[in-house]
Every structure is written in C-alpha cells, then in structure tokens.
Design a protein around this motif. Sequence first.
Motif, PDB file in Angstrom:
ATOM      1  N   GLU A 258       0.879  -1.120   0.102  1.00  0.00           N
ATOM      2  CA  GLU A 258      -0.020  -0.015   0.075  1.00  0.00           C
ATOM      3  C   GLU A 258       0.866   1.190   0.094  1.00  0.00           C
ATOM      4  O   GLU A 258       0.535   2.137   1.038  1.00  0.00           O
ATOM      5  N   VAL A 259       1.827   1.262  -1.044  1.00  0.00           N
ATOM      6  CA  VAL A 259       2.512   2.407  -1.027  1.00  0.00           C
ATOM      7  C   VAL A 259       2.080   3.832  -1.280  1.00  0.00           C
ATOM      8  O   VAL A 259       2.620   4.859  -0.956  1.00  0.00           O
ATOM      9  N   GLU A 260       0.645   3.661  -1.631  1.00  0.00           N
ATOM     10  CA  GLU A 260       0.010   5.091  -1.627  1.00  0.00           C
ATOM     11  C   GLU A 260      -0.173   5.934  -0.564  1.00  0.00           C
ATOM     12  O   GLU A 260      -0.579   7.146  -0.418  1.00  0.00           O
ATOM     13  N   SER A 261      -0.287   4.898   0.621  1.00  0.00           N
ATOM     14  CA  SER A 261      -0.333   5.803   1.736  1.00  0.00           C
ATOM     15  C   SER A 261       0.887   6.731   1.995  1.00  0.00           C
ATOM     16  O   SER A 261       0.651   7.536   2.907  1.00  0.00           O
ATOM     17  N   LEU A 262       2.074   6.596   1.413  1.00  0.00           N
ATOM     18  CA  LEU A 262       3.147   7.457   1.550  1.00  0.00           C
ATOM     19  C   LEU A 262       2.762   8.376   0.554  1.00  0.00           C
ATOM     20  O   LEU A 262       3.239   9.754   1.014  1.00  0.00           O
ATOM     21  N   THR A 263       2.407   8.337  -0.563  1.00  0.00           N
ATOM     22  CA  THR A 263       2.468   9.203  -1.688  1.00  0.00           C
ATOM     23  C   THR A 263       1.369  10.531  -1.449  1.00  0.00           C
ATOM     24  O   THR A 263       1.068  11.321  -1.818  1.00  0.00           O
ATOM     25  N   ALA A 264       0.207   9.537  -0.594  1.00  0.00           N
ATOM     26  CA  ALA A 264      -1.123  10.350  -0.481  1.00  0.00           C
ATOM     27  C   ALA A 264      -0.581  11.702   0.417  1.00  0.00           C
ATOM     28  O   ALA A 264      -1.143  12.524   0.562  1.00  0.00           O
ATOM     29  N   LYS A 308      -3.586   6.497  -9.016  1.00  0.00           N
ATOM     30  CA  LYS A 308      -3.746   7.813  -9.245  1.00  0.00           C
ATOM     31  C   LYS A 308      -2.822   8.627  -8.016  1.00  0.00           C
ATOM     32  O   LYS A 308      -2.614   9.876  -8.025  1.00  0.00           O
ATOM     33  N   ALA A 309      -3.011   7.981  -6.949  1.00  0.00           N
ATOM     34  CA  ALA A 309      -2.579   8.413  -5.587  1.00  0.00           C
ATOM     35  C   ALA A 309      -0.823   8.193  -5.356  1.00  0.00           C
ATOM     36  O   ALA A 309      -0.175   8.822  -4.676  1.00  0.00           O
ATOM     37  N   ILE A 310      -0.312   7.516  -6.560  1.00  0.00           N
ATOM     38  CA  ILE A 310       1.268   7.273  -6.416  1.00  0.00           C
ATOM     39  C   ILE A 310       1.964   8.476  -6.833  1.00  0.00           C
ATOM     40  O   ILE A 310       1.640   8.789  -8.118  1.00  0.00           O
ATOM     41  N   ASP A 311       3.014   8.653  -6.146  1.00  0.00           N
ATOM     42  CA  ASP A 311       3.766   9.717  -6.566  1.00  0.00           C
ATOM     43  C   ASP A 311       4.517   9.652  -7.786  1.00  0.00           C
ATOM     44  O   ASP A 311       5.241   8.572  -7.847  1.00  0.00           O
ATOM     45  N   SER A 312       4.576  10.335  -8.873  1.00  0.00           N
ATOM     46  CA  SER A 312       5.415  10.433 -10.239  1.00  0.00           C
ATOM     47  C   SER A 312       6.909  10.120  -9.994  1.00  0.00           C
ATOM     48  O   SER A 312       7.554   9.185 -10.457  1.00  0.00           O
ATOM     49  N   ALA A 313       7.439  10.618  -8.772  1.00  0.00           N
ATOM     50  CA  ALA A 313       8.866  10.632  -8.402  1.00  0.00           C
ATOM     51  C   ALA A 313       9.136   8.882  -8.280  1.00  0.00           C
ATOM     52  O   ALA A 313      10.376   8.522  -8.548  1.00  0.00           O
ATOM     53  N   PHE A 314       8.161   8.234  -7.399  1.00  0.00           N
ATOM     54  CA  PHE A 314       8.254   7.073  -7.195  1.00  0.00           C
ATOM     55  C   PHE A 314       8.052   6.244  -8.349  1.00  0.00           C
ATOM     56  O   PHE A 314       8.933   5.214  -8.397  1.00  0.00           O
ATOM     57  N   VAL A 315       7.090   6.318  -9.038  1.00  0.00           N
ATOM     58  CA  VAL A 315       6.833   5.619 -10.066  1.00  0.00           C
ATOM     59  C   VAL A 315       8.048   5.601 -11.231  1.00  0.00           C
ATOM     60  O   VAL A 315       8.365   4.658 -11.784  1.00  0.00           O
ATOM     61  N   ASP A 316       8.778   6.753 -11.239  1.00  0.00           N
ATOM     62  CA  ASP A 316       9.853   6.875 -12.077  1.00  0.00           C
ATOM     63  C   ASP A 316      10.916   6.151 -11.846  1.00  0.00           C
ATOM     64  O   ASP A 316      11.808   5.519 -12.453  1.00  0.00           O
ATOM     65  N   ARG A 317      10.993   5.593 -10.438  1.00  0.00           N
ATOM     66  CA  ARG A 317      12.212   4.881 -10.127  1.00  0.00           C
ATOM     67  C   ARG A 317      11.822   3.269 -10.190  1.00  0.00           C
ATOM     68  O   ARG A 317      12.784   2.516 -10.027  1.00  0.00           O
ATOM     69  N   ALA A 318      10.647   3.067 -10.380  1.00  0.00           N
ATOM     70  CA  ALA A 318      10.369   1.680 -10.774  1.00  0.00           C
ATOM     71  C   ALA A 318      10.827   1.122 -12.201  1.00  0.00           C
ATOM     72  O   ALA A 318      10.468   1.680 -13.071  1.00  0.00           O
ATOM     73  N   ASP A 319      11.624   0.085 -12.088  1.00  0.00           N
ATOM     74  CA  ASP A 319      11.892  -0.566 -13.217  1.00  0.00           C
ATOM     75  C   ASP A 319      10.741  -1.199 -14.138  1.00  0.00           C
ATOM     76  O   ASP A 319      10.823  -1.161 -15.246  1.00  0.00           O
ATOM     77  N   ILE A 320       9.796  -1.938 -13.267  1.00  0.00           N
ATOM     78  CA  ILE A 320       8.682  -2.265 -13.657  1.00  0.00           C
ATOM     79  C   ILE A 320       7.567  -1.856 -13.137  1.00  0.00           C
ATOM     80  O   ILE A 320       7.484  -1.954 -11.893  1.00  0.00           O
ATOM     81  N   VAL A 321       6.599  -1.443 -14.025  1.00  0.00           N
ATOM     82  CA  VAL A 321       5.324  -0.962 -13.332  1.00  0.00           C
ATOM     83  C   VAL A 321       4.310  -2.078 -14.046  1.00  0.00           C
ATOM     84  O   VAL A 321       3.840  -1.767 -15.075  1.00  0.00           O
ATOM     85  N   GLN A 322       3.897  -2.653 -12.987  1.00  0.00           N
ATOM     86  CA  GLN A 322       2.954  -3.795 -13.915  1.00  0.00           C
ATOM     87  C   GLN A 322       1.496  -3.733 -13.196  1.00  0.00           C
ATOM     88  O   GLN A 322       1.410  -3.829 -12.025  1.00  0.00           O
ATOM     89  N   TYR A 323       0.409  -3.749 -14.133  1.00  0.00           N
ATOM     90  CA  TYR A 323      -0.811  -3.859 -13.791  1.00  0.00           C
ATOM     91  C   TYR A 323      -1.258  -4.997 -13.712  1.00  0.00           C
ATOM     92  O   TYR A 323      -1.109  -5.857 -14.364  1.00  0.00           O
ATOM     93  N   VAL A 324      -1.740  -5.415 -12.500  1.00  0.00           N
ATOM     94  CA  VAL A 324      -2.426  -6.590 -12.062  1.00  0.00           C
ATOM     95  C   VAL A 324      -3.944  -6.692 -12.133  1.00  0.00           C
ATOM     96  O   VAL A 324      -4.744  -5.931 -11.340  1.00  0.00           O
ATOM     97  N   ASP A 325      -4.427  -7.157 -13.274  1.00  0.00           N
ATOM     98  CA  ASP A 325      -6.023  -7.135 -13.448  1.00  0.00           C
ATOM     99  C   ASP A 325      -6.784  -8.390 -12.759  1.00  0.00           C
ATOM    100  O   ASP A 325      -6.271  -8.951 -12.339  1.00  0.00           O
TER     101      ASP A 325
END
Length: 477
Positions: A258-264, A308-325
């Motif tokens: 729940e990393v969005e708790s930090l970025t929120a 949408k709550a994930i900070d863009s700076a954190f997303v930019d550091r992720a090598d893989i951003v994977q959507y789990v549907d």
Amino acid sequence: MSSALDITMQSTGTFETQKPKWSVHVEVRLQPRSTSRFETIRSRVHDWITSFDRINLSSLLTGWEDVPELASSVERIVTSDSACPSQSLLIEEMVLQIHVYQPSDSEDVGEVYDSGGGNDDDETMAASVRELPNRSWEGLWDSLIYEDNIKMKLLDYIHATLVFSDAGVDFNLVSWNRVVLLHGPPGTGKTSLCRALAQKLSIRLSQRYSHARLLEINSHSLFSKWFSESGKLVQRLFSSISDLADEEDAFLVVLIDEVESLTAARASAIAGSEPSDGLRVVNALLTQLDKLKHRKNVLVMSTSNLVKAIDSAFVDRADIVQYVDLPPRDAIYEILRTCLCEIVSRGIVTSANVPSLQQALMYERTAPSQSSAIVSSGADAHEKSKIVGLRLLALATQCRAQKMSGRALRRLPVLALARYIGAGNIISSQPSETNGRSKMNGSVGGSVVSSNADVDAWLSGMESVVLDQAKQRENLL
C-alpha cells in the motif's frame, strides 16, 4: 530463460545450426531433518534425471524414491514453469538448473521497531522480517494464476539485473533501480505475488546466496505523531535494512505494501494540509531507494490499489510498473479448478475428475449444450468429466461478468458449504491422517466426515453464491 540459438562455425567455413537448448529449473525440497550436503543431492538428482530420455515440464517428478540416497533426504522434486512451449523435452534439448533447498518450518517473524521522537514508550512495528524459503509459503507461487505471463516476466527481470551487476556495467551509462511496482484492483494477488516471488528467488538463488529474507514495511508506521519525526523514522528503518544487506551472502526482498499511503501524504503536503512532514517522509524514502539500488542483493517490491495516488517520482524509480488485473475467464477456470481439485483430494467432495482448461474448451466447442447438464450416476467417467468441465466454464463466465477477484473466487467453496450444502453434513475438525492425507470416513464422534456431497452439489452451491453476491452488490449501488 531460454538460451539463444547456438550457431557454430565448422572448419569448412560453413555454418551449422544446432538445436536450441532450454533452461529447465528443477526444485528439490529436502526433508526437514535432512543433514545431506546440498551439492551431493544436486549431483545425485542430476545423475538420476539424465538417465531418462525425456522429462515433463511443470510437473511433479516420481521415481527418485528408488534411489536410496535421495529417498532418505528428499521430500519432493518438481520441474518448475519454463518459457518452453512444449510440455516435455528431450534431455539433450535442455540445460538443467537444479536448486536444492530446505524450507524453514518456523513461522516466527522477526520485527523491527522504531520509537517515534525518541520516546521509548511510543514504539511501533516498522517492519517484519521472515526467513526464506519458508514452508508456510510453499505452493503459493503455483496457486497464483494470471492471464499475462507476469510471473516469468518478473523472474526474467531479476535475472537481467544480476547479469548486468555481475558484468560490472557502469551505473552512469546503464541504470536500473531494482524497484518493482504492482498496481491494480484489490484482491488480485499483488501482495501474494510479492511474497511468492521472494520465496521463488530464495530457491533460484540458493547457490549464490546462502539465505534470504523478506522484510515487509508497515507503511503507516512511518508517520510519527511527533512533528518532523517521520523522515527520521524512514531513515532509521532503511539504516536497519542496510545493515541486513551488508551480509553479502544474504538476499533481501523489501516489500512496501500500500505504497500510496506514503504518496498520499506527499500530495496532502503539496496541498497545504501537511506543510512539511509528508514531504519529508517521501523525500527520505526516495533518497534511501537511490542508495539501495547499488546493492545487488536487494530487491524492492511495492503494491498499490490506488494508482492515481502514487507519487510520480516513485513511479519513475520503478524498473517495472505492472498492472495486475482481475482474472479473465480462462484464469478463473484454472482458479476454480484448483479449488475443486483440492477439496476433492481432501475427501470433502466425492471423487471427481476435473478436466484441464484445454480439455474443457474442447468440450465447449463440441458439446456446448451440455453445459447445464447434471452429472448422472450412470454416466461413464469421460462423460462425467465433460459435464464438470462445461459447468465450471459456465461458472467462470458468470464470475467474470461479476468482475470477481482471485481472493473472492477462492472463498466460493467455503461459502457454498456454509450456505447451500450444509456444514453439518460434513464434520471434520480433526481428521485422522493416513499416508499424509486426511481420512474422511468413519464415526462422527471421531471428528471425521460423516457424509460427502457430490460434485453437482458443490457446483450448484458455488453457482448460487455467485448469484447471491451479484444481488448484494446491486444493493450497494
């Protein structure tokens, strides 16, 4: 991973194309009290496998029990999932990679505590640490089913980072952060996938690292009630992580759920409701991630339900951003099939042959009108299996229409028993064990199953639960 096609040049100057060889991972689990050397077992397993002409992929191997040294030490041998499209391979077509491991039976979890503002009376658990591989997570990897080949992608990614690290590639020219972000709806198995991947890596990398750990960060604990202390909490926590990573023979997976708790919190800070503390904690986190990327024995996994709550700076550091549907129909069928096979194997359901997805799809193409048929007691085994497969496919279609998550699917058998079959018909609090499997018949006083429902009752029960839940969702809207 599959190896590239080998092309060798002969003395004549012409090229000869050789058959490609596939990497085949063989996982050998030792008995809890085995004292055999891993190298010895690895050698014996290699000799045993290469005595055959062909082996099946993604399967449980048998026959090693006839080898005395293996029979006294080994618990099971399996060939793991492979990129090879075939179901079996000739020995000369494969490169064997044998992984011997002995999972821990302990469920004890170590804890990392931090004190907010230096107040010893205000201790909070910042993270939990579990030794890997762990017996409690055996089978978790195989139980996770996705439509996209997510699991193999993640394994290939880890392999790629190790190749670059071992080659000493300059970080200033080619960069990677060893950060993975999984996001998607709740209940799709993101956290479970992180844990399963950590378990799988502890097995696959056992020859490189003598032991492994999973450290799960409690995101909410990184915020202190004391103003300006949250950033310090993050720094102290990652200082502890760095200490663990100093053991070069240990592989460490860090999970931020729940990393969005930090970025929120950072978003709130920018909005002005939290002038500085939210910014400090996220900035501290990003700084610490930048430091960890230089350690090749550390992998950072993160999950989020609110993309949408994930900070863009954190997303930019992720090598893989994977959507789990949410699972599609075919994946739902496989999930339901494994659930049904499990309760059949435990004797809760009368014996039934549940066909594979490929078989069920073939039945659907040839006899779709039988999808609502009832399994007749006089029908032969093939006909019974066909009807079970068609009904399970129809149920999977209903579940997909209701957008059910993997978590919701796996509780269908429990709800079917509780609401429609009747738990009183199946009494089993402490079943006796026979050859490692539950003995499901006998006296009720012995806490053993008194009667079993047939597969029709279970399928009907699960169908009723799905319809019931659809009505309940309508009431929520």
